[in-house]
Design a protein around this motif. Structure first.
Motif, PDB file in Angstrom:
ATOM      1  N   HIS A 183       0.608  -0.994  -0.118  1.00 14.11           N
ATOM      2  CA  HIS A 183      -0.243  -0.198  -0.025  1.00 14.11           C
ATOM      3  C   HIS A 183       1.147   1.239  -0.122  1.00 14.11           C
ATOM      4  CE1 HIS A 183      -3.964  -2.040   0.026  1.00 14.11           C
ATOM      5  NE2 HIS A 183      -3.033  -2.603   1.133  1.00 14.11           N
ATOM      6  N   ALA A 184       2.260   0.918   0.247  1.00 15.40           N
ATOM      7  CA  ALA A 184       2.636   2.286   1.050  1.00 15.40           C
ATOM      8  C   ALA A 184       2.625   3.533  -0.720  1.00 15.40           C
ATOM      9  CB  ALA A 184       4.220   2.138   0.946  1.00 15.40           C
ATOM     10  N   ARG A 185       3.280   2.757  -1.946  1.00 16.33           N
ATOM     11  CA  ARG A 185       3.006   3.418  -2.856  1.00 16.33           C
ATOM     12  C   ARG A 185       1.651   4.153  -3.278  1.00 16.33           C
ATOM     13  NH1 ARG A 185       6.065   0.601  -7.957  1.00 16.33           N
ATOM     14  NH2 ARG A 185       7.419   2.494  -7.828  1.00 16.33           N
ATOM     15  N   GLY A 186       0.930   3.548  -3.215  1.00 19.66           N
ATOM     16  CA  GLY A 186      -0.484   4.038  -3.904  1.00 19.66           C
ATOM     17  C   GLY A 186      -0.810   4.985  -2.474  1.00 19.66           C
ATOM     18  N   LEU A 187      -1.053   4.844  -1.001  1.00 21.69           N
ATOM     19  CA  LEU A 187      -0.914   5.650  -0.600  1.00 21.69           C
ATOM     20  C   LEU A 187       0.314   7.047  -0.809  1.00 21.69           C
ATOM     21  CD1 LEU A 187      -2.115   6.814   2.114  1.00 21.69           C
ATOM     22  CD2 LEU A 187      -0.423   5.196   3.322  1.00 21.69           C
ATOM     23  N   HIS A 188       1.033   6.887  -1.266  1.00 20.20           N
ATOM     24  CA  HIS A 188       2.891   8.443  -1.230  1.00 20.20           C
ATOM     25  C   HIS A 188       1.515   8.599  -2.303  1.00 20.20           C
ATOM     26  CE1 HIS A 188       5.625  10.139  -2.695  1.00 20.20           C
ATOM     27  NE2 HIS A 188       5.574  10.387  -0.991  1.00 20.20           N
ATOM     28  N   HIS A 189       1.263   8.021  -3.616  1.00 21.86           N
ATOM     29  CA  HIS A 189       0.657   9.017  -4.999  1.00 21.86           C
ATOM     30  C   HIS A 189      -0.503   9.806  -4.386  1.00 21.86           C
ATOM     31  CE1 HIS A 189      -0.518   9.390  -9.240  1.00 21.86           C
ATOM     32  NE2 HIS A 189      -1.572   9.311  -8.301  1.00 21.86           N
ATOM     33  N   TYR A 190      -1.546   8.976  -3.621  1.00 18.36           N
ATOM     34  CA  TYR A 190      -2.557   9.803  -3.583  1.00 18.36           C
ATOM     35  C   TYR A 190      -2.328  11.512  -2.741  1.00 18.36           C
ATOM     36  CZ  TYR A 190      -6.320  11.329  -0.082  1.00 18.36           C
ATOM     37  OH  TYR A 190      -7.298  12.376   0.629  1.00 18.36           O
ATOM     38  N   LEU A 191      -1.223  10.958  -1.516  1.00 18.61           N
ATOM     39  CA  LEU A 191      -0.845  12.501  -1.166  1.00 18.61           C
ATOM     40  C   LEU A 191       0.038  13.650  -1.879  1.00 18.61           C
ATOM     41  CD1 LEU A 191      -0.401  10.419   2.238  1.00 18.61           C
ATOM     42  CD2 LEU A 191      -1.736  11.746   2.192  1.00 18.61           C
ATOM     43  N   ALA A 192       0.873  12.793  -2.310  1.00 16.06           N
ATOM     44  CA  ALA A 192       1.770  13.436  -3.008  1.00 16.06           C
ATOM     45  C   ALA A 192       0.984  14.236  -4.313  1.00 16.06           C
ATOM     46  CB  ALA A 192       2.874  12.744  -3.609  1.00 16.06           C
ATOM     47  N   ALA A 193      -0.298  14.184  -4.639  1.00 17.75           N
ATOM     48  CA  ALA A 193      -0.826  14.291  -5.569  1.00 17.75           C
ATOM     49  C   ALA A 193      -1.986  16.086  -4.364  1.00 17.75           C
ATOM     50  CB  ALA A 193      -1.576  14.005  -6.393  1.00 17.75           C
ATOM     51  N   ARG A 194      -1.905  15.670  -3.007  1.00 17.28           N
ATOM     52  CA  ARG A 194      -2.620  16.443  -2.067  1.00 17.28           C
ATOM     53  C   ARG A 194      -1.380  17.386  -1.949  1.00 17.28           C
ATOM     54  NH1 ARG A 194      -6.950  14.479   0.071  1.00 17.28           N
ATOM     55  NH2 ARG A 194      -7.528  16.790   0.082  1.00 17.28           N
ATOM     56  N   VAL A 195       0.257  17.204  -1.389  1.00 17.79           N
ATOM     57  CA  VAL A 195       0.677  18.048  -0.718  1.00 17.79           C
ATOM     58  C   VAL A 195       1.858  18.196  -1.246  1.00 17.79           C
ATOM     59  CG1 VAL A 195      -1.007  18.384   1.112  1.00 17.79           C
ATOM     60  CG2 VAL A 195       1.045  16.128   1.308  1.00 17.79           C
ATOM     61  N   SER A 202       5.862  16.027  -2.376  1.00 17.94           N
ATOM     62  CA  SER A 202       6.613  14.652  -2.643  1.00 17.94           C
ATOM     63  C   SER A 202       7.312  14.869  -0.973  1.00 17.94           C
ATOM     64  CB  SER A 202       7.120  14.143  -3.649  1.00 17.94           C
ATOM     65  OG  SER A 202       8.235  12.908  -3.399  1.00 17.94           O
ATOM     66  N   GLU A 203       7.249  15.141  -0.550  1.00 20.08           N
ATOM     67  CA  GLU A 203       8.564  15.702   0.352  1.00 20.08           C
ATOM     68  C   GLU A 203       7.835  15.117   1.707  1.00 20.08           C
ATOM     69  OE1 GLU A 203      11.051  19.121   0.800  1.00 20.08           O
ATOM     70  OE2 GLU A 203      11.788  18.618  -1.468  1.00 20.08           O
ATOM     71  N   ILE A 204       6.731  16.492   1.578  1.00 28.42           N
ATOM     72  CA  ILE A 204       5.691  15.957   2.757  1.00 28.42           C
ATOM     73  C   ILE A 204       4.793  14.499   2.446  1.00 28.42           C
ATOM     74  CG2 ILE A 204       3.377  17.252   3.516  1.00 28.42           C
ATOM     75  CD1 ILE A 204       4.094  19.997   2.649  1.00 28.42           C
ATOM     76  N   ALA A 205       4.681  14.207   1.171  1.00 21.86           N
ATOM     77  CA  ALA A 205       4.339  12.958   1.296  1.00 21.86           C
ATOM     78  C   ALA A 205       4.464  12.061   2.017  1.00 21.86           C
ATOM     79  CB  ALA A 205       3.539  12.057  -0.059  1.00 21.86           C
ATOM     80  N   ASP A 206       6.030  11.988   1.888  1.00 23.63           N
ATOM     81  CA  ASP A 206       6.858  11.333   2.789  1.00 23.63           C
ATOM     82  C   ASP A 206       7.129  10.933   4.087  1.00 23.63           C
ATOM     83  OD1 ASP A 206       8.579  10.601  -0.241  1.00 23.63           O
ATOM     84  OD2 ASP A 206      10.183  12.115   0.015  1.00 23.63           O
ATOM     85  N   ASP A 207       6.361  12.235   4.468  1.00 23.99           N
ATOM     86  CA  ASP A 207       6.655  12.094   6.296  1.00 23.99           C
ATOM     87  C   ASP A 207       5.020  11.179   6.525  1.00 23.99           C
ATOM     88  OD1 ASP A 207       8.378  13.777   6.722  1.00 23.99           O
ATOM     89  OD2 ASP A 207       8.504  14.808   7.090  1.00 23.99           O
ATOM     90  N   LEU A 208       3.979  12.187   5.546  1.00 26.38           N
ATOM     91  CA  LEU A 208       3.421  11.342   6.193  1.00 26.38           C
ATOM     92  C   LEU A 208       2.597   9.738   5.705  1.00 26.38           C
ATOM     93  CD1 LEU A 208      -0.146  14.166   4.369  1.00 26.38           C
ATOM     94  CD2 LEU A 208       1.389  14.069   6.909  1.00 26.38           C
ATOM     95  N   VAL A 209       2.789   9.236   4.904  1.00 26.67           N
ATOM     96  CA  VAL A 209       3.102   8.052   4.702  1.00 26.67           C
ATOM     97  C   VAL A 209       3.634   7.354   5.636  1.00 26.67           C
ATOM     98  CG1 VAL A 209       4.228   5.831   3.483  1.00 26.67           C
ATOM     99  CG2 VAL A 209       2.834   8.406   2.170  1.00 26.67           C
ATOM    100  N   ALA A 210       5.039   7.420   6.446  1.00 26.02           N
ATOM    101  CA  ALA A 210       5.948   6.810   7.548  1.00 26.02           C
ATOM    102  C   ALA A 210       4.587   7.431   8.771  1.00 26.02           C
ATOM    103  CB  ALA A 210       7.357   7.820   7.393  1.00 26.02           C
ATOM    104  N   ASP A 211       4.558   8.209   8.927  1.00 22.92           N
ATOM    105  CA  ASP A 211       3.466   8.976  10.139  1.00 22.92           C
ATOM    106  C   ASP A 211       2.674   7.635   9.868  1.00 22.92           C
ATOM    107  OD1 ASP A 211       5.183  10.201  10.964  1.00 22.92           O
ATOM    108  OD2 ASP A 211       4.220  12.259   9.938  1.00 22.92           O
ATOM    109  N   ALA A 212       1.728   6.685   8.969  1.00 18.85           N
ATOM    110  CA  ALA A 212       0.423   6.589   8.549  1.00 18.85           C
ATOM    111  C   ALA A 212       0.683   5.154   8.657  1.00 18.85           C
ATOM    112  CB  ALA A 212      -0.171   6.561   7.383  1.00 18.85           C
ATOM    113  N   PHE A 213       1.999   4.624   8.439  1.00 12.33           N
ATOM    114  CA  PHE A 213       2.601   3.327   8.694  1.00 12.33           C
ATOM    115  C   PHE A 213       2.538   2.737  10.642  1.00 12.33           C
ATOM    116  CE2 PHE A 213       1.659   2.744   4.739  1.00 12.33           C
ATOM    117  CZ  PHE A 213       1.737   1.034   4.432  1.00 12.33           C
ATOM    118  N   LEU A 214       3.153   4.418  11.081  1.00 10.23           N
ATOM    119  CA  LEU A 214       3.252   4.384  12.104  1.00 10.23           C
ATOM    120  C   LEU A 214       2.444   4.434  13.152  1.00 10.23           C
ATOM    121  CD1 LEU A 214       5.146   4.239  14.921  1.00 10.23           C
ATOM    122  CD2 LEU A 214       5.968   7.057  14.708  1.00 10.23           C
TER     123      LEU A 214
END
Length: 179
Positions: free
Chosen positions: A17-29, A31-43
């Motif tokens: 799921h990480a790639r799709g989740l990152h794509h969704y978040l990066a489109a919104r905010v 790539s750099e912020i999406a990196d952090d948000l994906v990590a935070d989501a899995f944490l």
């Protein structure tokens, strides 16, 4: 509730799921912020795995719900910070208006320029419904779980939002007909 995922199951979830989740978040905010948000989501998923109930929602739905909440918190925090800077006459180096950056990210990654303004003007809940459908490929039932509303509400919001965007596009093109 079912058994919480073990460590190797978390690695499998991440791989799935990480790639799709990152794509969704990066489109919104971006790539750099999406990196952090994906990590935070899995944490957050891992830290609260004992609360995960597979009978209520699939792991993808739960992850997108966590990520959407993290995204909302990020945007609210950034908007508050920018309003505070503006109130005090300060402007951080390189800081742009939040809505402008969101619109630019949308323009560059998914939507045509004329649609981005309409997208930015949507209510946050309507925008979430639309983007969770279009970018995350979630079903109305999954989106309902993510956003804490009924599936019928999701369907109505999605229909109304698509109608508004269609009207906006036809108006921008100088057409007012329904063709």
């Amino acid at each position: 509730m079912g058994d919480p995922p073990a460590g190797n199951e978390l690695a499998e979830l991440y791989a799935t799921h990480a790639r799709g989740l990152h794509h969704y978040l990066a489109a919104r905010v971006g790539s750099e912020i999406a990196d952090d948000l994906v990590a935070d989501a899995f944490l957050a998923f891992w830290e609260h795995r004992d609360r995960y109930d597979p009978s209520r929602a699939g792991t993808k739905t739960w992850l997108y719900g966590i990520a959407t909440n993290l995204l909302r918190n990020h945007v609210r925090t950034e908007e508050r910070r920018l309003r505070a800077w503006r109130r005090h006459g300060m402007r951080p180096a390189g800081a742009d208006d939040v809505s402008g950056r969101v619109a630019e990210a949308v323009d560059a990654t998914v939507l045509a320029e004329e649609l981005s303004g309409a997208l930015a003007a949507l209510k946050p809940a309507d925008r979430d419904v639309l983007l969770l459908t279009a970018w995350a490929d979630l079903t109305p039932t999954e989106i309902a779980t993510v956003l804490g509303m009924s599936a019928s509400t999701v369907r109505v919001r999605l229909h109304r939002t698509r109608t508004r965007l269609g009207i906006h596009l036809r108006t921008r093109e100088g057409r007012t007909d329904d063709a």
